[in-house]
Structures are given as C-alpha cells and as structure tokens.
Write a protein that holds these residues in place. Structure first.
Motif, mmCIF file in Angstrom:
data_model
loop_
_atom_site.group_PDB
_atom_site.id
_atom_site.type_symbol
_atom_site.label_atom_id
_atom_site.label_comp_id
_atom_site.label_asym_id
_atom_site.label_seq_id
_atom_site.Cartn_x
_atom_site.Cartn_y
_atom_site.Cartn_z
ATOM 1 N N TRP A 117 5.399 -45.310 -12.916
ATOM 2 C CA TRP A 117 6.605 -45.462 -12.099
ATOM 3 C C TRP A 117 7.601 -44.332 -12.342
ATOM 4 O O TRP A 117 8.184 -43.787 -11.400
ATOM 5 C CB TRP A 117 7.282 -46.794 -12.393
ATOM 6 N N THR A 164 1.957 -49.870 -5.228
ATOM 7 C CA THR A 164 1.440 -51.137 -5.756
ATOM 8 C C THR A 164 1.302 -51.037 -7.263
ATOM 9 O O THR A 164 0.832 -50.020 -7.789
ATOM 10 C CB THR A 164 0.059 -51.470 -5.143
ATOM 11 N N ASN A 165 1.672 -52.120 -7.962
ATOM 12 C CA ASN A 165 1.606 -52.133 -9.427
ATOM 13 C C ASN A 165 0.189 -52.463 -9.916
ATOM 14 O O ASN A 165 -0.048 -53.431 -10.624
ATOM 15 C CB ASN A 165 2.590 -53.158 -10.011
ATOM 16 N N THR A 166 -0.756 -51.618 -9.583
ATOM 17 C CA THR A 166 -2.139 -51.854 -10.009
ATOM 18 C C THR A 166 -2.278 -51.798 -11.533
ATOM 19 O O THR A 166 -3.092 -52.516 -12.102
ATOM 20 C CB THR A 166 -3.078 -50.822 -9.371
ATOM 21 N N GLY A 167 -1.515 -50.945 -12.185
ATOM 22 C CA GLY A 167 -1.599 -50.834 -13.642
ATOM 23 C C GLY A 167 -3.024 -50.609 -14.114
ATOM 24 O O GLY A 167 -3.422 -51.078 -15.187
ATOM 25 N N GLU A 227 -1.897 -41.593 -8.021
ATOM 26 C CA GLU A 227 -1.641 -42.659 -8.989
ATOM 27 C C GLU A 227 -0.994 -42.060 -10.222
ATOM 28 O O GLU A 227 -1.495 -41.102 -10.797
ATOM 29 C CB GLU A 227 -2.933 -43.426 -9.319
ATOM 30 N N ARG A 274 -0.487 -46.536 -14.958
ATOM 31 C CA ARG A 274 -0.550 -45.802 -13.698
ATOM 32 C C ARG A 274 -0.562 -46.775 -12.525
ATOM 33 O O ARG A 274 -1.273 -47.782 -12.551
ATOM 34 C CB ARG A 274 -1.778 -44.889 -13.677
ATOM 35 N N GLN A 275 0.223 -46.444 -11.521
ATOM 36 C CA GLN A 275 0.356 -47.285 -10.330
ATOM 37 C C GLN A 275 -0.082 -46.476 -9.099
ATOM 38 O O GLN A 275 -0.103 -45.244 -9.136
ATOM 39 C CB GLN A 275 1.801 -47.756 -10.160
#
Length: 336
Positions: free
Chosen positions: A218, A234-237, A215, A155-156
C-alpha cells in the motif's frame, strides 16, 4: 625571571601542540567510513525516511566516524544494479526488495512463495529468527553480508480494468511483477499475463497501457502515485516482500568490529522505526487511496480460493529454493 618565563612559555607551547595534534587526529576520523546507498522510491517514501533515521542514529553513535550518503529515485540505478555494486565495491549498502538477490541465491525465493505469511506476527518471528538469517547468510558466497530486514509490506493488487474479488477477475490481466520466477509462476496459475519489469519502469508502463496492473505494498502504491494510472485495488496480500538490508563484504571487512556493531544496531533501530511507522499508517494509507481508487477489501475466506490455486507453486519451486528450507519455514510458522 626570564628563564622561568621561558620554561612556562615552552610548557604552554608543548601543550598547545599536543592539543592541536589531538584535534587534528580526531578531525581526521570524521567520515572515515562512508556508506553509500540508494533506493528506487522517492524521498517522500517511508523507505527513504527510514534511511534518514538510520543515518542520524549511526552518525551519532559513531560520532561521525561512519557516515551515510543517501540517494533516491533510482539515482544509483535499480535494485539489481545496486546489488551488483555491492560485489564491485562501488556501493556499500543495499536496502531494497530482496527478490532480485535470487540471482545469487535461490534461498531468497522463499519470500516469493504466495501466502507464506498471514500476519505481521508471523513475519517478524520468521524474519528475525534463524530461518530469516539463513536466507541472508546464503548471500555470503556472492560477497554480500546480510544484516536484517525492513518493512516493505504485504503486496496488494492494482489494475486499470476491473475490480478484483475472485481469481476469475484476474484472468487475462497484463500484470507487472518483480523480475523473478516465483511471482511469474504464481500469476500464470491465476490466469494473468505476468510481465517482469524493474520498478523504475512501472509507472510509465501503466500510464502507456503496456501493462494493466501491478502488485506492491500500500505504501508504495501511494508514495509513487500509482492511483493516477490505476483505478482498482484489492488487498490480496499474496506475498510479504521484505526489504533486505545487505552490505558489501569488501566494505564490511574494512570496518572495525566496534563499528560493525554500531551499524548492526543502527539497522535494527531503523527496522523497529520502519515497522512501527508502516503498520501505524496502513489504514490511513488505504483511506487516502480510496479517495482516488475503488478499494476492494477481501475477507479471509475470500482469499482462500487464491491460496488454493497458487499452492502448486510450493511444489514447483521447493527443489530450487531448498526443500529443507521451505519445510523449515512452514513448520516454524505452523508452530508459532
């Protein structure tokens, strides 16, 4: 001569009746077992294409004895409604985000823990192994048979206010989260104002400014055109959120063993298709989204402050999830 002709005619008639009976019996088995399922995403999403793949695989393997009816865009309701349908026997299969199943099993909340996974290799090993199956089996008392997991992805974070590069950038943002306790606690620790909401309501809430951000993986962000109402990503992952593939026990118990095995094989074949497609296309999806959004790609060391701030969530929910299960997952991943 007439007698011989009569014998031959009777023989032909008898064979015709046998073949007709056989054809009738064979025809009556077509579509004998119907699996109805629905998703919240649209028919262009990878999730729906994965269902189409499973449908083709299963119907071919069972020669049409087991068929599937597919619905998209929340036609059958949201994930929670479909899970409830499994219990009632009005829906045979669920393949959505597994989080809402935490209403019946606290073990499901394991996958909500922030930064539990750091790679797809870790994801596959744990989900397809004994820990992943233990979580699925915890749903049996609720009348649900868990078979496996499909890719939903890491999740981003997206929002309409500002680029997020540090935890401080999240402070004050109104963020839609899944309606489960762990994500709420996670984003509270990061200083956001989390708002639980079912998926079908998210786009409108973003569009109307009810929330600033959300969130999701992608692919979900692209497929549902969140870029139309979100400027930053943002690629928080921060969480890997799997799709759980779960069946109604009422349906499963009626299914002969040979077809149960066919369903299992179709689920796993679709899983492999799903993961391969999702991971192959990830960079293409990010590139496509970058046409409409400002994408911030964080390096591993930039993600560490987020990890450190959210670690107390493990202690907060370990007792609820099951201390042994949480420790088992941590040990398993550390020893890969």
């Amino acid at each position: 001569m007439k007698k011989a002709f009569l014998v031959v005619a009777l023989a032909i008639l008898s064979l015709s009746m046998v073949f007709a009976a056989g054809s009738k019996e064979e025809g009556s088995t077509k579509g004998q077992y119907v699996i109805k399922t629905g998703i919240g995403y649209n028919d262009q999403s990878l999730q729906y294409k994965t269902l189409e793949f499973m449908k083709a695989h299963l119907e071919d393997a069972t020669e049409g004895v087991v068929t599937m009816e597919l619905y998209h865009s929340s036609t059958l309701g949201d994930d929670l409604a479909i899970l409830e349908g499994l219990q009632l026997g009005t829906v045979e299969m669920f393949c959505g985000t597994i989080g809402p199943a935490s209403q019946w099993s606290n073990a499901v909340k394991l996958f909500d823990l922030p930064f539990l996974f750091t790679s797809y290799e870790e994801v596959d090993a744990l989900l397809d192994g004994p820990v992943g199956q233990e979580v699925l089996d915890s749903l049996k008392p609720a009348g649900m048979i868990g078979i496996g997991y499909w890719e939903n992805g890491f999740r981003q974070l997206t929002n309409s206010k500002r680029a997020v590069r540090t935890p401080e950038d999240i402070v004050g943002l109104k963020l839609r989260t899944m309606p489960t306790p762990v994500p709420l606690a996670t984003f509270k620790l990061l200083g956001a104002n989390p708002t639980p909401m079912n998926f079908g309501e998210v786009f409108t809430a973003l569009q109307q400014g009810v929330v600033d951000g959300q969130e999701n993986p992608w692919e979900t962000i692209l497929a549902n055109k969140f870029y139309e109402v979100q400027k930053y990503a943002t690629n928080t992952g921060h969480v890997y959120s799997p799709f759980g593939v779960i069946f109604s026990q009422k349906f499963w118990d009626k299914l002969p063993a040979e077809y149960q095995e066919s369903v299992r094989e179709a689920v796993f074949a679709a899983r492999d298709f799903n993961r391969a497609k999702a991971r192959e296309s990830e960079q293409e999806i990010i590139a496509e989204l970058s046409k409409y959004m400002e994408i911030t790609i964080l390096a591993p060391e930039e993600i560490k402050p987020f990890q450190e701030l959210t670690r107390p969530v493990y202690d907060q929910f370990a007792e609820e999830i099951g201390p042994e299960l949480v420790q088992k997952a941590i040990d398993f991943l550390e020893n890969l």
